[in-house]
Enzyme design. Structure first.
Site, PDB file in Angstrom:
ATOM      1  N   ASN A   1       0.808  -1.218   0.000  1.00 47.41           N
ATOM      2  CA  ASN A   1       0.000   0.000   0.000  1.00 47.41           C
ATOM      3  C   ASN A   1       0.842   1.269   0.000  1.00 47.41           C
ATOM      4  O   ASN A   1       0.303   2.362  -0.172  1.00 47.41           O
ATOM      5  CB  ASN A   1      -0.946   0.001   1.203  1.00 47.41           C
ATOM      6  CG  ASN A   1      -2.033  -1.050   1.076  1.00 47.41           C
ATOM      7  OD1 ASN A   1      -2.406  -1.431  -0.029  1.00 47.41           O
ATOM      8  ND2 ASN A   1      -2.530  -1.538   2.195  1.00 47.41           N
TER       9      ASN A   1
ATOM     10  N   ARG B   1      -7.166  -1.309  -8.495  1.00 43.45           N
ATOM     11  CA  ARG B   1      -7.759  -0.105  -7.919  1.00 43.45           C
ATOM     12  C   ARG B   1      -6.755   1.033  -7.816  1.00 43.45           C
ATOM     13  O   ARG B   1      -7.099   2.195  -7.993  1.00 43.45           O
ATOM     14  CB  ARG B   1      -8.351  -0.407  -6.537  1.00 43.45           C
ATOM     15  CG  ARG B   1      -9.046   0.811  -5.957  1.00 43.45           C
ATOM     16  CD  ARG B   1      -9.891   0.522  -4.756  1.00 43.45           C
ATOM     17  NE  ARG B   1     -10.564   1.745  -4.347  1.00 43.45           N
ATOM     18  CZ  ARG B   1     -11.660   2.228  -4.892  1.00 43.45           C
ATOM     19  NH1 ARG B   1     -12.235   1.588  -5.896  1.00 43.45           N
ATOM     20  NH2 ARG B   1     -12.199   3.362  -4.468  1.00 43.45           N
TER      21      ARG B   1
ATOM     22  N   CYS C   1     -10.059  -5.328  -5.105  1.00 48.07           N
ATOM     23  CA  CYS C   1     -10.868  -6.257  -4.317  1.00 48.07           C
ATOM     24  C   CYS C   1     -12.325  -5.826  -4.272  1.00 48.07           C
ATOM     25  O   CYS C   1     -12.634  -4.646  -4.145  1.00 48.07           O
ATOM     26  CB  CYS C   1     -10.330  -6.348  -2.893  1.00 48.07           C
ATOM     27  SG  CYS C   1      -8.892  -7.414  -2.752  1.00 48.07           S
TER      28      CYS C   1
ATOM     29  N   LYS D   1     -15.180  12.389   4.769  1.00 50.89           N
ATOM     30  CA  LYS D   1     -14.798  11.103   5.336  1.00 50.89           C
ATOM     31  C   LYS D   1     -13.321  10.873   5.062  1.00 50.89           C
ATOM     32  O   LYS D   1     -12.825  11.204   3.987  1.00 50.89           O
ATOM     33  CB  LYS D   1     -15.633   9.975   4.708  1.00 50.89           C
ATOM     34  CG  LYS D   1     -15.350   8.597   5.268  1.00 50.89           C
ATOM     35  CD  LYS D   1     -16.239   7.558   4.594  1.00 50.89           C
ATOM     36  CE  LYS D   1     -15.967   6.157   5.149  1.00 50.89           C
ATOM     37  NZ  LYS D   1     -16.810   5.127   4.495  1.00 50.89           N
ATOM     38  N   VAL D   2     -12.618  10.314   6.029  1.00 49.36           N
ATOM     39  CA  VAL D   2     -11.197  10.042   5.843  1.00 49.36           C
ATOM     40  C   VAL D   2     -11.018   9.011   4.726  1.00 49.36           C
ATOM     41  O   VAL D   2     -11.648   7.954   4.736  1.00 49.36           O
ATOM     42  CB  VAL D   2     -10.558   9.509   7.139  1.00 49.36           C
ATOM     43  CG1 VAL D   2      -9.091   9.159   6.910  1.00 49.36           C
ATOM     44  CG2 VAL D   2     -10.688  10.535   8.253  1.00 49.36           C
TER      45      VAL D   2
ATOM     46  N   VAL E   1      -7.835   7.248   2.403  1.00 48.50           N
ATOM     47  CA  VAL E   1      -6.410   7.127   2.101  1.00 48.50           C
ATOM     48  C   VAL E   1      -6.144   7.456   0.639  1.00 48.50           C
ATOM     49  O   VAL E   1      -5.276   8.271   0.313  1.00 48.50           O
ATOM     50  CB  VAL E   1      -5.901   5.706   2.431  1.00 48.50           C
ATOM     51  CG1 VAL E   1      -4.477   5.508   1.922  1.00 48.50           C
ATOM     52  CG2 VAL E   1      -5.956   5.458   3.929  1.00 48.50           C
TER      53      VAL E   1
ATOM     54  N   ASP F   1      -7.803  -3.806   7.039  1.00 49.44           N
ATOM     55  CA  ASP F   1      -7.080  -4.862   6.327  1.00 49.44           C
ATOM     56  C   ASP F   1      -6.623  -6.003   7.235  1.00 49.44           C
ATOM     57  O   ASP F   1      -6.169  -7.037   6.751  1.00 49.44           O
ATOM     58  CB  ASP F   1      -5.862  -4.274   5.600  1.00 49.44           C
ATOM     59  CG  ASP F   1      -6.217  -3.711   4.235  1.00 49.44           C
ATOM     60  OD1 ASP F   1      -7.381  -3.850   3.815  1.00 49.44           O
ATOM     61  OD2 ASP F   1      -5.322  -3.135   3.581  1.00 49.44           O
TER      62      ASP F   1
ATOM     63  N   VAL G   1     -14.930   0.729   8.335  1.00 53.48           N
ATOM     64  CA  VAL G   1     -14.224   1.328   7.202  1.00 53.48           C
ATOM     65  C   VAL G   1     -14.875   0.949   5.879  1.00 53.48           C
ATOM     66  O   VAL G   1     -15.245   1.811   5.084  1.00 53.48           O
ATOM     67  CB  VAL G   1     -12.739   0.921   7.208  1.00 53.48           C
ATOM     68  CG1 VAL G   1     -12.012   1.512   6.001  1.00 53.48           C
ATOM     69  CG2 VAL G   1     -12.062   1.386   8.502  1.00 53.48           C
TER      70      VAL G   1
END
Length: 425
Positions: free
Chosen positions: A24, A100, A124, A169-170, A172, A313, A335
């Protein structure tokens, strides 16, 4: 169809496992290499399907990519990228639909070339992960974005403009995309309610080495646009999710594993929860040792949330451990939607799990029994392997190709510590 056969030998896993670089972290950094006309060298790169897919995407745009991959999974791998001859703004639809992280190319391509065309990203299938938050932020910075069915075309006249952006919204991915978009933008961009995962901070460190001007203050990130970014060398941080997965392998089998190349600070938010279920964590100069303290695994109430809380995760793998814990455990998934598909497969092994909305209740049992399983995504595949390590008899995990998207040589690493795992295609 890929299959994984796990034969439970009821042996505790004992040995050493090298933790690879973070999947990641490396994917957004590979996307950020598009900014430079000079060469980029990345060290500690994991040998994963997603890394190869991102490499193919870069090549399709005209980049030169050289993956120096050692055959020994215990060795480090190096990735060399040269984007000086990028000659295409069309991101491969075939690859993007499978990856993604391809959407992270949107910001760099738009910033450098003023135009990019792609499709909604793949990856995913674990519920809704909308990219609207990316699109709204880019539009606020001056991008014109057109959506036709699954196709996305983004253009800009001149430079993107620095703006103050507050995420509802948070996210990443959105945080990473806007950080990258802002590095060459005109003026100052401020991101409020930004994600601050270690992988985001590694991207920021990489961009700063290239010459970006970025400051982080808790969940506020400020980026002052610069004229250009340079080439550089960078070492990818350890994969905290891989480390957490192997830590749970030690706990589930009542073994003792030394995780090399990772420190407690890398996995602190994971280690804290593992301690609540009975993990012992010993610090060493070159890694950490994970084992179970005493007796059975303890039950716990764990909720997934953005960093610095317990990561989503790790939720499927934790559920595998809770399946044989003493007492009743609860997991709240805050999440992602629909991230309990692995629960159905764990039930086939005998696990006692009930699901209500975003909450899973797990009543621990003494032992699991082997079965024929179907993997649904990357982390659930890892979770099923962990559960199979202690399930009586043999377990077959079908559709297991997801595993190689996020774990390098997992079966070899576990087998070197006493597991009996066979992989067939």
């Amino acid at each position: 169809m890929h299959k994984i056969l796990v034969r439970s030998n009821h042996k505790p896993l004992i040995g050493k496992i090298k933790i690879n670089g973070s999947k990641n972290a490396v994917l957004p950094i590979m996307a950020a290499s598009l900014f430079s006309n000079s060469s980029i060298t990345l060290h500690n790169v994991p040998d994963l399907i997603d890394v190869h897919l991102m490499s193919e995407l870069l090549k399709s745009l005209g980049a030169e990519v050289n993956f120096i991959c050692n055959k020994d999974y215990k060795a480090n791998h190096t990735l060399e990228i040269d984007c000086s001859n990028i000659n295409n703004h069309l991101i491969s639809h075939e690859i993007a639909s499978r990856l993604r992280a391809s959407f992270l190319m949107l910001g760099p391509m738009l910033s450098r070339f003023g135009r990019v065309s792609t499709v909604f990203p793949g990856g995913c299938n674990i519920g809704k992960r909308p990219v609207d938050i990316h699109i709204k932020a880019l539009e606020a910075m001056g991008a014109k974005i057109e959506i036709d069915s699954c196709n996305i075309t983004a253009t800009t006249k001149g430079k993107l403009q620095g703006k103050e952006i507050t995420f509802e919204k948070v996210s990443v991915g959105a945080t990473e995309n806007i950080i990258m978009s802002a590095t060459l933008a005109e003026g100052v961009t401020t991101i409020n309610n930004a994600a601050t995962e270690p992988e985001v901070l590694d991207l920021i460190e990489f961009l700063k080495i290239m010459g970006a001007n970025i400051e982080v203050n808790n969940t506020k990130i400020t980026i002052e646009g610069v004229e250009a970014l340079n080439g550089c060398e960078h070492k990818i941080i350890p994969d905290r999710i891989e480390a957490g997965t192997y830590a749970l392998a030690a706990i589930i089998t009542d073994g003792e594993l030394k995780l090399e190349g990772v420190s407690l600070s890398d996995i602190e938010c994971i280690a804290n929860e593992l301690k609540t279920i009975g993990a012992r964590v010993e610090l060493h100069d070159d890694g950490i040792i994970i084992s179970r303290k005493n007796g059975s695994i303890k039950s716990a109430h764990v909720a997934t949330n953005p960093y610095p809380n317990f990561p989503s995760d790790m939720q499927p793998q934790l559920m595998s451990a809770m399946s044989i814990a003493g007492g009743i455990s609860i997991i709240e998934e805050n999440v992602f939607e629909s991230r309990f598909a692995h629960a159905n497969e764990l039930r086939k092994l005998g696990a006692n799990i009930s699901i209500e909305k975003n909450k899973a209740t797990i009543s621990g049992i003494k032992s699991l029994s082997g079965a024929n399983l179907h993997a649904n995504d990357l982390r659930s595949t890892a979770a099923l392997i962990l559960a199979s390590l202690v399930a009586k008899g043999e377990t077959t995990i079908n559709n297991s190709h997801h595993l190689w998207r996020g774990y390098e040589a997992m079966h070899e690493k576990l087998n070197s510590c006493g597991a009996d795992i066979f992989v067939s295609s």
